[in-house]
Design a protein around this motif. Structure first.
Motif, short mmCIF file in Angstrom:
data_model
loop_
_atom_site.label_atom_id
_atom_site.label_comp_id
_atom_site.label_asym_id
_atom_site.label_seq_id
_atom_site.Cartn_x
_atom_site.Cartn_y
_atom_site.Cartn_z
N HIS A 1 66.00 -4.65 18.70
CA HIS A 1 65.94 -4.53 17.24
C HIS A 1 64.59 -4.99 16.70
CE1 HIS A 1 67.62 -4.53 13.11
NE2 HIS A 1 66.73 -5.49 12.94
N LEU B 1 62.63 -1.38 17.53
CA LEU B 1 63.09 -0.66 16.34
C LEU B 1 62.19 -0.90 15.14
CD1 LEU B 1 65.14 0.95 14.62
CD2 LEU B 1 66.38 -1.21 14.31
N HIS C 1 67.28 -2.00 7.36
CA HIS C 1 67.82 -2.23 8.71
C HIS C 1 67.76 -3.72 9.05
CE1 HIS C 1 66.95 2.10 8.85
NE2 HIS C 1 67.79 2.18 9.88
N GLU D 1 75.10 -2.08 14.47
CA GLU D 1 74.29 -1.60 15.58
C GLU D 1 75.00 -2.07 16.84
OE1 GLU D 1 70.24 -2.89 15.54
OE2 GLU D 1 69.81 -2.05 13.58
N LEU E 1 68.03 5.61 15.06
CA LEU E 1 67.34 5.87 16.33
C LEU E 1 68.24 5.42 17.48
CD1 LEU E 1 63.74 4.51 15.56
CD2 LEU E 1 64.42 6.92 15.75
N VAL F 1 63.60 7.58 23.29
CA VAL F 1 64.07 7.37 21.93
C VAL F 1 64.36 8.72 21.30
CG1 VAL F 1 63.57 6.32 19.69
CG2 VAL F 1 62.57 5.34 21.78
N ALA G 1 70.71 2.07 16.84
CA ALA G 1 70.29 1.39 15.61
C ALA G 1 70.76 2.20 14.41
CB ALA G 1 68.78 1.23 15.59
#
Length: 306
Positions: free
Chosen positions: A98, A102, A124, A132, A164, A196, A236
């Motif tokens: 994360h 991310l 996020h 998540e 993602l 990804v 995510a």
């Protein structure tokens, strides 16, 4: 096409191998033990264990999954002792994805969209309400005859519903991406890279500029076809209450993608979109309906492939 690689991500090969070892150990637990932690997919909740389908439904769903949600009070729930024994290690691994992978990517996408660099990051926040999760996943090999009946498809073509998706090195082939021309191409999985893919929420937020990746899993090559296929994946997702509306972007305005036309018939949050998609998938996977349902929510349909 929505797939790309991240290298130099800060994860050692040993860290990834340890997570795969935990993944394998979890699926070796007795079925009755795993079922104690079953997720409630009928209500769109993917936290916990999803078993492999059997019998006539096996062709629809050939995998087991265990989803470990964010390490926040909202998601406190029972887990097998195996998971509890390595709780801190799993937590550190998840937070590293994360915070270390991310968030920098979200800042990069914000730069591309010509908006404030923290716009997506602020939607996020790890501690905020929303889901998540880290997924342990196992596909089971089938006979050549059974695979032929199913078109050699292990997971039908689809997009993911989150922001993602991060897929760690997968030594057994089978992942394919659909090109803009409609062709299916294998996705290589370098040992030092994270694959990804862009998913639905980011496509909605970017006004369709960043495309949700259409992908599938097919029967591996014959020298690998008899081996189980383990996967280590991180999904995510935006915070629960984030509306899936295009951001106000100079880039989108120049490209004519900043329209007043609403894609949804009413406001839809990231949580509502995800739960609706999970619940619709549950209905097909468990045999409640014989055909995949196209409309997901608020007049927006999910495209199906294969």
């Amino acid at each position: 096409m929505g797939f790309f690689y991240v290298v130099g991500h800060g994860f050692s090969d040993e860290e990834v191998r340890r997570q795969y070892a935990l993944c394998e150990a979890f699926f070796e637990l007795p079925l009755e033990e795993k079922l104690k932690y079953a997720c409630d997919t009928a209500k769109g909740d993917f936290r916990g264990y999803k078993p492999q389908s059997t019998g006539k439904l096996a062709a629809r769903d050939n995998d087991e999954r265990y989803n470990i949600p964010k390490f926040t009070p909202e998601h406190e729930r029972p887990h097998p002792q195996l998971i509890r024994d390595y709780w801190d290690e799993i937590k550190d691994f998840s937070l590293k994805i994360h915070n270390g992978v991310l968030l920098p990517l979200l800042r990069l996408f914000a730069y591309v969209l010509e908006i404030d660099e923290d716009y997506l990051v602020e939607r996020h926040r790890y501690e905020a309400e929303g889901l998540e999760y880290l997924r342990y996943m196992k596909y089971y090999p089938r006979s050549a005859e059974a695979d032929v009946e199913g078109g050699n498809i292990w997971a039908k073509g689809h997009t993911d519903y989150n922001t993602l998706t991060f897929l760690f090195h997968q030594p057994i082939a089978g992942l394919q991406v659909q090109t803009p021309e409609g062709q299916w191409k294998y996705v290589r999985s370098p040992r030092d890279a994270i694959i990804v893919n862009i998913a639905d929420a980011l496509e909605f937020l970017s006004g369709g500029y960043l495309k949700s990746t259409v992908h599938r899993v097919v029967r591996p090559p014959e020298d690998q076809a008899t081996r189980p296929r383990l996967s280590l994946i991180y999904f995510a997702r935006p915070e629960a209450n984030i509306l899936l509306k295009p951001v106000s972007s100079p880039l989108l305005q120049r490209l004519g993608l900043q329209t007043e036309t609403e894609q949804f018939s009413h406001d839809v949050t990231a949580e509502e979109w995800a739960r609706a998609r999970i619940a619709k998938d549950h209905r097909f996977r468990t045999g409640l309906v014989d055909q995949r349902e196209k409309e997901i929510i608020a007049g927006v349909s999910q495209k199906y492939y294969d």
